[in-house]
Design a protein around this motif. Sequence first.
Motif, mmCIF file in Angstrom:
data_model
loop_
_atom_site.group_PDB
_atom_site.id
_atom_site.type_symbol
_atom_site.label_atom_id
_atom_site.label_comp_id
_atom_site.label_asym_id
_atom_site.label_seq_id
_atom_site.Cartn_x
_atom_site.Cartn_y
_atom_site.Cartn_z
ATOM 1 N N GLY A 31 0.831 -1.184 0.000
ATOM 2 C CA GLY A 31 0.000 0.000 0.000
ATOM 3 C C GLY A 31 0.874 1.244 0.000
ATOM 4 N N GLY A 32 0.362 2.343 -0.529
ATOM 5 C CA GLY A 32 1.119 3.587 -0.506
ATOM 6 C C GLY A 32 1.834 3.866 -1.803
ATOM 7 N N THR A 33 2.914 4.610 -1.703
ATOM 8 C CA THR A 33 3.651 5.051 -2.883
ATOM 9 C C THR A 33 5.140 4.761 -2.707
ATOM 10 O OG1 THR A 33 3.881 7.272 -1.925
ATOM 11 C CG2 THR A 33 1.995 6.884 -3.378
ATOM 12 N N ILE A 34 5.822 4.658 -3.839
ATOM 13 C CA ILE A 34 7.269 4.423 -3.842
ATOM 14 C C ILE A 34 7.985 5.757 -4.027
ATOM 15 C CG2 ILE A 34 9.165 3.288 -5.069
ATOM 16 C CD1 ILE A 34 7.208 1.082 -5.845
ATOM 17 N N PHE A 35 9.017 6.005 -3.229
ATOM 18 C CA PHE A 35 9.797 7.227 -3.393
ATOM 19 C C PHE A 35 11.266 6.914 -3.154
ATOM 20 C CE2 PHE A 35 8.993 7.016 1.117
ATOM 21 C CZ PHE A 35 10.111 7.565 1.721
ATOM 22 N N LYS A 36 12.129 7.813 -3.591
ATOM 23 C CA LYS A 36 13.573 7.636 -3.434
ATOM 24 C C LYS A 36 14.141 8.756 -2.582
ATOM 25 C CE LYS A 36 14.513 5.013 -7.646
ATOM 26 N NZ LYS A 36 15.333 4.911 -8.882
ATOM 27 N N MET A 37 15.085 8.379 -1.748
ATOM 28 C CA MET A 37 15.815 9.344 -0.941
ATOM 29 C C MET A 37 17.288 9.019 -1.075
ATOM 30 S SD MET A 37 15.453 10.219 3.131
ATOM 31 C CE MET A 37 13.715 10.634 2.921
ATOM 32 N N GLU A 38 18.029 9.961 -1.661
ATOM 33 C CA GLU A 38 19.428 9.725 -2.008
ATOM 34 C C GLU A 38 19.497 8.511 -2.933
ATOM 35 O OE1 GLU A 38 21.431 9.507 1.751
ATOM 36 O OE2 GLU A 38 21.277 11.668 2.095
ATOM 37 N N SER A 39 20.174 7.459 -2.536
ATOM 38 C CA SER A 39 20.312 6.312 -3.426
ATOM 39 C C SER A 39 19.418 5.147 -3.029
ATOM 40 C CB SER A 39 21.771 5.838 -3.456
ATOM 41 O OG SER A 39 22.183 5.436 -2.155
ATOM 42 N N ARG A 40 18.515 5.368 -2.065
ATOM 43 C CA ARG A 40 17.685 4.287 -1.553
ATOM 44 C C ARG A 40 16.234 4.455 -1.996
ATOM 45 N NH1 ARG A 40 18.623 2.685 4.534
ATOM 46 N NH2 ARG A 40 17.768 0.762 3.658
ATOM 47 N N THR A 41 15.546 3.322 -2.104
ATOM 48 C CA THR A 41 14.134 3.303 -2.476
ATOM 49 C C THR A 41 13.301 2.915 -1.267
ATOM 50 O OG1 THR A 41 14.667 2.672 -4.747
ATOM 51 C CG2 THR A 41 12.407 2.279 -4.012
ATOM 52 N N PHE A 42 12.191 3.624 -1.086
ATOM 53 C CA PHE A 42 11.302 3.375 0.044
ATOM 54 C C PHE A 42 9.865 3.236 -0.447
ATOM 55 C CE2 PHE A 42 14.926 5.549 1.789
ATOM 56 C CZ PHE A 42 15.127 5.008 3.049
ATOM 57 N N VAL A 43 9.076 2.547 0.353
ATOM 58 C CA VAL A 43 7.627 2.527 0.160
ATOM 59 C C VAL A 43 6.998 3.276 1.327
ATOM 60 C CG1 VAL A 43 5.545 1.110 0.096
ATOM 61 C CG2 VAL A 43 7.592 0.343 -1.093
ATOM 62 N N ARG A 44 6.245 4.315 0.998
ATOM 63 C CA ARG A 44 5.479 5.022 2.033
ATOM 64 C C ARG A 44 4.130 4.324 2.121
ATOM 65 N NH1 ARG A 44 6.755 10.955 2.752
ATOM 66 N NH2 ARG A 44 8.354 9.825 3.921
ATOM 67 N N ALA A 45 4.035 3.382 3.034
ATOM 68 C CA ALA A 45 2.858 2.519 3.120
ATOM 69 C C ALA A 45 1.680 3.222 3.791
ATOM 70 C CB ALA A 45 3.201 1.236 3.871
ATOM 71 N N LEU A 46 1.960 4.076 4.775
ATOM 72 C CA LEU A 46 0.937 4.889 5.416
ATOM 73 C C LEU A 46 1.459 6.307 5.552
ATOM 74 C CD1 LEU A 46 -0.407 2.680 8.379
ATOM 75 C CD2 LEU A 46 -1.458 3.018 6.138
ATOM 76 N N ASP A 47 0.571 7.288 5.371
ATOM 77 C CA ASP A 47 1.007 8.673 5.414
ATOM 78 C C ASP A 47 -0.045 9.543 6.098
ATOM 79 O OD1 ASP A 47 2.500 10.963 4.955
ATOM 80 O OD2 ASP A 47 1.718 11.251 2.918
ATOM 81 N N ASN A 48 0.353 10.172 7.199
ATOM 82 C CA ASN A 48 -0.477 11.149 7.905
ATOM 83 C C ASN A 48 -1.850 10.582 8.279
ATOM 84 O OD1 ASN A 48 -0.821 13.737 9.054
ATOM 85 N ND2 ASN A 48 -2.001 14.407 7.261
ATOM 86 N N ILE A 49 -1.843 9.445 8.952
ATOM 87 C CA ILE A 49 -3.092 8.799 9.371
ATOM 88 C C ILE A 49 -3.507 9.311 10.748
ATOM 89 C CG2 ILE A 49 -4.210 6.623 9.950
ATOM 90 C CD1 ILE A 49 -3.623 6.903 7.001
ATOM 91 N N ASN A 50 -4.729 9.816 10.819
ATOM 92 C CA ASN A 50 -5.301 10.265 12.090
ATOM 93 C C ASN A 50 -6.595 9.502 12.350
ATOM 94 O OD1 ASN A 50 -3.566 12.695 12.924
ATOM 95 N ND2 ASN A 50 -4.086 13.197 10.803
ATOM 96 N N LEU A 51 -6.603 8.697 13.405
ATOM 97 C CA LEU A 51 -7.782 7.941 13.815
ATOM 98 C C LEU A 51 -7.895 8.011 15.325
ATOM 99 C CD1 LEU A 51 -7.741 4.613 11.730
ATOM 100 C CD2 LEU A 51 -9.390 6.479 11.541
ATOM 101 N N ASP A 52 -9.096 8.236 15.797
ATOM 102 C CA ASP A 52 -9.353 8.255 17.239
ATOM 103 C C ASP A 52 -10.598 7.407 17.469
ATOM 104 O OD1 ASP A 52 -9.588 8.706 19.898
ATOM 105 O OD2 ASP A 52 -9.970 10.868 19.751
ATOM 106 N N LEU A 53 -10.392 6.142 17.839
ATOM 107 C CA LEU A 53 -11.493 5.193 17.969
ATOM 108 C C LEU A 53 -11.786 4.957 19.447
ATOM 109 C CD1 LEU A 53 -10.343 2.642 15.241
ATOM 110 C CD2 LEU A 53 -11.716 4.720 14.969
#
Length: 261
Positions: A31-53
């Motif tokens: 889930g999420g998006t793929i991005f690169k930082m310097e020479s490494r690849t990352f998956v941002r699987a969750l981003d800015n999730i706010n839940l109060d259950l």
Amino acid sequence: MTHIELTKAGVDYPVMRSGRDRGRGVGDLLGGTIFKMESRTFVRALDNINLDLREGVRLGLIGNNGSGKSTLLRTLAGILPLSRGTRTYSGKILTLFSTVAGIDLRLTGLENVQRLAALHQLDPKRIPDVVEDIVDFTELGDFFDLPVGTYSAGMRARFGFAFMTALEADILLIDEVIGAGDKRFHSKAEKRLETFTASGGIIVVASHSTAVLSALCTRAVVMRKGRIAFRGSVPKASAFFTASETGGATGDDPSAEQPAA
């Protein structure tokens, strides 16, 4: 007071590549998006999730494969560590992420109940009551004395659901498996979950079936690329998801900034 909360929560995974094509599709898997930082690849699987259950919430998670539903459940459970943000909770959490989790397919239903009871440190005095409850709920009949490996997907779903909901818990997290059951199972599951939340429990269910979520949940969020795109009633969330799939909804809905519970 039972609660579970995520504040500005994010989960990133580093992707290890040893070849040109290795790692393709990882974003879809997690889930999420793929991005690169310097020479490494990352998956941002969750981003800015706010839940109060809070107590009594039955929340459904709607989204395609790779939208972040399963990642969100595992983050709520504390299985996946946060890269950003905070997670707080109060109460005992149980998960039902697989119909065969902890189950030995070679053992009978009864033998598996005894085995799972030991794994969950259930008071031995409660086991006969749990067995009776599971037999009644699942309606497995003579199959209860046969190896679980002989069960259909729906039978396994009933068995796993019956056992987990027979345990004492405050927060129940369910991933997809409930969709394997039939209409009668969903009706019985709905009544059991209503009883659970009426006593103050919290339930979060991920499913591809909006019909299942409509029956089991009172609120829902739509996940898209690791973010919450919409939150509201199950009918409104389902309509938003359908519209977004057909091109009728192209951006995040303003109500996504409102509390989910």
